[in-house]
Design a protein around this motif. Structure first.
Motif, PDB file in Angstrom:
ATOM      1  N   ASP A  28       6.492  52.555  37.242  1.00  0.00           N
ATOM      2  CA  ASP A  28       6.853  53.658  35.938  1.00  0.00           C
ATOM      3  C   ASP A  28       7.917  52.819  34.983  1.00  0.00           C
ATOM      4  O   ASP A  28       8.576  51.770  35.387  1.00  0.00           O
ATOM      5  CB  ASP A  28       8.194  54.103  37.054  1.00  0.00           C
ATOM      6  N   LYS A  29       7.663  53.142  33.729  1.00  0.00           N
ATOM      7  CA  LYS A  29       8.447  52.930  32.734  1.00  0.00           C
ATOM      8  C   LYS A  29       9.672  53.630  32.442  1.00  0.00           C
ATOM      9  O   LYS A  29       9.957  54.638  32.912  1.00  0.00           O
ATOM     10  CB  LYS A  29       7.694  53.007  31.408  1.00  0.00           C
ATOM     11  N   VAL A  30      10.956  52.679  32.552  1.00  0.00           N
ATOM     12  CA  VAL A  30      12.200  53.316  32.488  1.00  0.00           C
ATOM     13  C   VAL A  30      13.228  52.784  31.501  1.00  0.00           C
ATOM     14  O   VAL A  30      12.818  51.870  30.854  1.00  0.00           O
ATOM     15  CB  VAL A  30      12.886  53.121  34.060  1.00  0.00           C
ATOM     16  N   GLU A  31      14.382  53.298  31.195  1.00  0.00           N
ATOM     17  CA  GLU A  31      15.342  53.059  30.429  1.00  0.00           C
ATOM     18  C   GLU A  31      16.703  53.157  31.560  1.00  0.00           C
ATOM     19  O   GLU A  31      16.709  54.218  32.024  1.00  0.00           O
ATOM     20  CB  GLU A  31      15.655  54.125  29.344  1.00  0.00           C
ATOM     21  N   PHE A  32      17.371  52.238  31.403  1.00  0.00           N
ATOM     22  CA  PHE A  32      18.393  52.286  32.450  1.00  0.00           C
ATOM     23  C   PHE A  32      19.696  51.392  31.918  1.00  0.00           C
ATOM     24  O   PHE A  32      19.687  50.784  30.547  1.00  0.00           O
ATOM     25  CB  PHE A  32      18.171  51.562  33.677  1.00  0.00           C
ATOM     26  N   GLU A  33      20.859  51.679  32.549  1.00  0.00           N
ATOM     27  CA  GLU A  33      22.175  50.833  32.388  1.00  0.00           C
ATOM     28  C   GLU A  33      22.504  50.334  33.445  1.00  0.00           C
ATOM     29  O   GLU A  33      22.244  50.621  34.487  1.00  0.00           O
ATOM     30  CB  GLU A  33      22.938  51.840  31.765  1.00  0.00           C
ATOM     31  N   ALA A  34      23.039  49.040  33.274  1.00  0.00           N
ATOM     32  CA  ALA A  34      23.495  48.258  34.312  1.00  0.00           C
ATOM     33  C   ALA A  34      24.944  47.669  34.058  1.00  0.00           C
ATOM     34  O   ALA A  34      25.089  47.549  32.924  1.00  0.00           O
ATOM     35  CB  ALA A  34      22.721  47.187  34.721  1.00  0.00           C
TER      36      ALA A  34
ATOM     37  N   LYS B   2      15.065  49.095  28.204  1.00  0.00           N
ATOM     38  CA  LYS B   2      13.725  49.496  28.879  1.00  0.00           C
ATOM     39  C   LYS B   2      13.313  48.337  29.810  1.00  0.00           C
ATOM     40  O   LYS B   2      13.498  47.156  29.740  1.00  0.00           O
ATOM     41  CB  LYS B   2      12.721  49.267  27.462  1.00  0.00           C
ATOM     42  N   GLY B   3      12.479  49.063  30.899  1.00  0.00           N
ATOM     43  CA  GLY B   3      12.083  48.110  31.770  1.00  0.00           C
ATOM     44  C   GLY B   3      10.815  48.763  32.647  1.00  0.00           C
ATOM     45  O   GLY B   3      10.518  50.243  32.281  1.00  0.00           O
ATOM     46  N   THR B   4      10.360  48.019  33.721  1.00  0.00           N
ATOM     47  CA  THR B   4       9.329  48.633  34.320  1.00  0.00           C
ATOM     48  C   THR B   4       9.548  48.294  35.837  1.00  0.00           C
ATOM     49  O   THR B   4      10.260  47.223  36.064  1.00  0.00           O
ATOM     50  CB  THR B   4       7.914  47.958  34.062  1.00  0.00           C
ATOM     51  N   VAL B   5       9.587  49.449  36.510  1.00  0.00           N
ATOM     52  CA  VAL B   5       9.888  49.301  38.157  1.00  0.00           C
ATOM     53  C   VAL B   5       8.605  48.360  38.623  1.00  0.00           C
ATOM     54  O   VAL B   5       7.629  48.533  38.536  1.00  0.00           O
ATOM     55  CB  VAL B   5      10.056  50.551  38.718  1.00  0.00           C
ATOM     56  N   THR B   6       9.128  47.509  39.570  1.00  0.00           N
ATOM     57  CA  THR B   6       8.127  46.746  40.179  1.00  0.00           C
ATOM     58  C   THR B   6       8.442  46.879  41.620  1.00  0.00           C
ATOM     59  O   THR B   6       7.248  46.616  42.330  1.00  0.00           O
ATOM     60  CB  THR B   6       8.368  45.026  39.689  1.00  0.00           C
ATOM     61  N   GLN B   7       9.380  47.336  41.985  1.00  0.00           N
ATOM     62  CA  GLN B   7       9.488  47.695  43.528  1.00  0.00           C
ATOM     63  C   GLN B   7      10.751  48.510  43.820  1.00  0.00           C
ATOM     64  O   GLN B   7      11.543  48.531  43.107  1.00  0.00           O
ATOM     65  CB  GLN B   7       9.826  46.251  44.477  1.00  0.00           C
ATOM     66  N   VAL B   8      10.666  49.200  44.685  1.00  0.00           N
ATOM     67  CA  VAL B   8      11.787  50.316  45.139  1.00  0.00           C
ATOM     68  C   VAL B   8      11.876  50.158  46.481  1.00  0.00           C
ATOM     69  O   VAL B   8      11.132  50.160  47.447  1.00  0.00           O
ATOM     70  CB  VAL B   8      11.217  51.718  44.840  1.00  0.00           C
TER      71      VAL B   8
ATOM     72  N   TRP C 270      22.775  56.424  26.415  1.00  0.00           N
ATOM     73  CA  TRP C 270      21.133  55.819  26.275  1.00  0.00           C
ATOM     74  C   TRP C 270      20.929  55.229  24.826  1.00  0.00           C
ATOM     75  O   TRP C 270      19.857  54.662  24.622  1.00  0.00           O
ATOM     76  CB  TRP C 270      20.379  57.066  26.432  1.00  0.00           C
ATOM     77  N   ALA C 271      21.876  55.098  23.843  1.00  0.00           N
ATOM     78  CA  ALA C 271      21.843  54.590  22.801  1.00  0.00           C
ATOM     79  C   ALA C 271      21.496  52.971  23.065  1.00  0.00           C
ATOM     80  O   ALA C 271      20.852  52.302  22.156  1.00  0.00           O
ATOM     81  CB  ALA C 271      22.823  54.763  21.863  1.00  0.00           C
ATOM     82  N   GLN C 272      22.035  52.458  24.152  1.00  0.00           N
ATOM     83  CA  GLN C 272      22.235  51.274  24.502  1.00  0.00           C
ATOM     84  C   GLN C 272      21.510  50.968  25.669  1.00  0.00           C
ATOM     85  O   GLN C 272      21.404  49.949  26.516  1.00  0.00           O
ATOM     86  CB  GLN C 272      23.776  50.638  24.754  1.00  0.00           C
ATOM     87  N   GLY C 273      20.352  51.949  26.153  1.00  0.00           N
ATOM     88  CA  GLY C 273      19.588  51.913  27.372  1.00  0.00           C
ATOM     89  C   GLY C 273      18.673  50.736  27.222  1.00  0.00           C
ATOM     90  O   GLY C 273      18.383  50.468  26.294  1.00  0.00           O
TER      91      GLY C 273
ATOM     92  N   VAL D 249      22.603  48.947  38.759  1.00  0.00           N
ATOM     93  CA  VAL D 249      22.131  50.234  37.873  1.00  0.00           C
ATOM     94  C   VAL D 249      22.944  51.183  38.019  1.00  0.00           C
ATOM     95  O   VAL D 249      23.017  51.726  39.002  1.00  0.00           O
ATOM     96  CB  VAL D 249      20.613  50.521  38.208  1.00  0.00           C
ATOM     97  N   THR D 250      23.602  51.698  36.985  1.00  0.00           N
ATOM     98  CA  THR D 250      24.381  52.803  36.885  1.00  0.00           C
ATOM     99  C   THR D 250      23.709  54.108  36.288  1.00  0.00           C
ATOM    100  O   THR D 250      24.085  55.300  36.735  1.00  0.00           O
ATOM    101  CB  THR D 250      25.854  52.551  36.256  1.00  0.00           C
ATOM    102  N   LYS D 251      22.754  53.994  35.605  1.00  0.00           N
ATOM    103  CA  LYS D 251      21.755  55.205  35.208  1.00  0.00           C
ATOM    104  C   LYS D 251      20.420  54.809  34.946  1.00  0.00           C
ATOM    105  O   LYS D 251      20.049  53.637  34.545  1.00  0.00           O
ATOM    106  CB  LYS D 251      22.592  55.556  33.777  1.00  0.00           C
ATOM    107  N   ILE D 252      19.397  55.447  35.270  1.00  0.00           N
ATOM    108  CA  ILE D 252      18.014  55.269  34.927  1.00  0.00           C
ATOM    109  C   ILE D 252      17.249  56.563  35.192  1.00  0.00           C
ATOM    110  O   ILE D 252      17.755  57.550  35.573  1.00  0.00           O
ATOM    111  CB  ILE D 252      17.629  54.293  36.273  1.00  0.00           C
ATOM    112  N   GLN D 253      16.541  56.506  34.057  1.00  0.00           N
ATOM    113  CA  GLN D 253      15.435  57.857  33.776  1.00  0.00           C
ATOM    114  C   GLN D 253      14.007  57.100  33.393  1.00  0.00           C
ATOM    115  O   GLN D 253      13.918  56.090  32.754  1.00  0.00           O
ATOM    116  CB  GLN D 253      16.089  58.704  32.939  1.00  0.00           C
ATOM    117  N   LYS D 254      13.131  57.808  33.693  1.00  0.00           N
ATOM    118  CA  LYS D 254      11.754  57.597  33.407  1.00  0.00           C
ATOM    119  C   LYS D 254      11.746  57.709  31.710  1.00  0.00           C
ATOM    120  O   LYS D 254      12.219  58.690  31.294  1.00  0.00           O
ATOM    121  CB  LYS D 254      10.735  58.445  33.955  1.00  0.00           C
ATOM    122  N   SER D 255      10.982  56.671  31.249  1.00  0.00           N
ATOM    123  CA  SER D 255      10.759  56.736  29.755  1.00  0.00           C
ATOM    124  C   SER D 255       9.672  58.030  29.551  1.00  0.00           C
ATOM    125  O   SER D 255       8.872  58.226  30.186  1.00  0.00           O
ATOM    126  CB  SER D 255      10.271  55.306  29.069  1.00  0.00           C
ATOM    127  N   LYS D 256       9.803  58.563  28.408  1.00  0.00           N
ATOM    128  CA  LYS D 256       8.989  59.577  27.892  1.00  0.00           C
ATOM    129  C   LYS D 256       7.734  58.997  26.994  1.00  0.00           C
ATOM    130  O   LYS D 256       7.857  57.981  26.305  1.00  0.00           O
ATOM    131  CB  LYS D 256       9.822  60.485  27.412  1.00  0.00           C
TER     132      LYS D 256
END
Length: 94
Positions: A72-78, A25-31, A20-23, A87-94
């Motif tokens: 949703d605001k998220v932090e993710f890794e791809a 930032k993004g916003t989900v636009t569609q799921v 997560w040090a290199q996560g 996307v290998t990891k994703i979590q909602k931003s706090k």
């Protein structure tokens, strides 16, 4: 200056790993659970040489999409997995 606390901090950061040090930032636009994809409007992804953009990504595990919704605001890794950005990891931003 005491070096021991700095060494201890460095050791803890190494144990935590770079995940997560290199996560990014993004916003989900569609799921799209049926396709196992999420569309993200995101900041640059330096490790992939990618500029900021909006793009649909396959997710490593479709269960990752369970609690996500547009806006949703998220932090993710791809990573590139099997020739496809994933996307290998994703979590909602706090």
């Amino acid at each position: 200056m005491k070096k021991a606390p700095l060494v201890a901090l460095a050791a803890l950061l190494a144990l935590a790993g770079p995940a997560w040090a290199q996560g990014v930032k993004g916003t989900v636009t569609q799921v799209d659970p049926a396709a196992g994809k999420v569309t993200l409007d995101h900041a640059p992804i330096p490790k992939l040489g990618m500029d900021a953009m909006t793009m649909a990504y396959k997710v490593k595990d479709p269960a990752m999409l369970k609690d996500l919704k547009s806006g949703d605001k998220v932090e993710f890794e791809a990573d590139e997995v099997g020739g496809q950005y994933t996307v290998t990891k994703i979590q909602k931003s706090k």
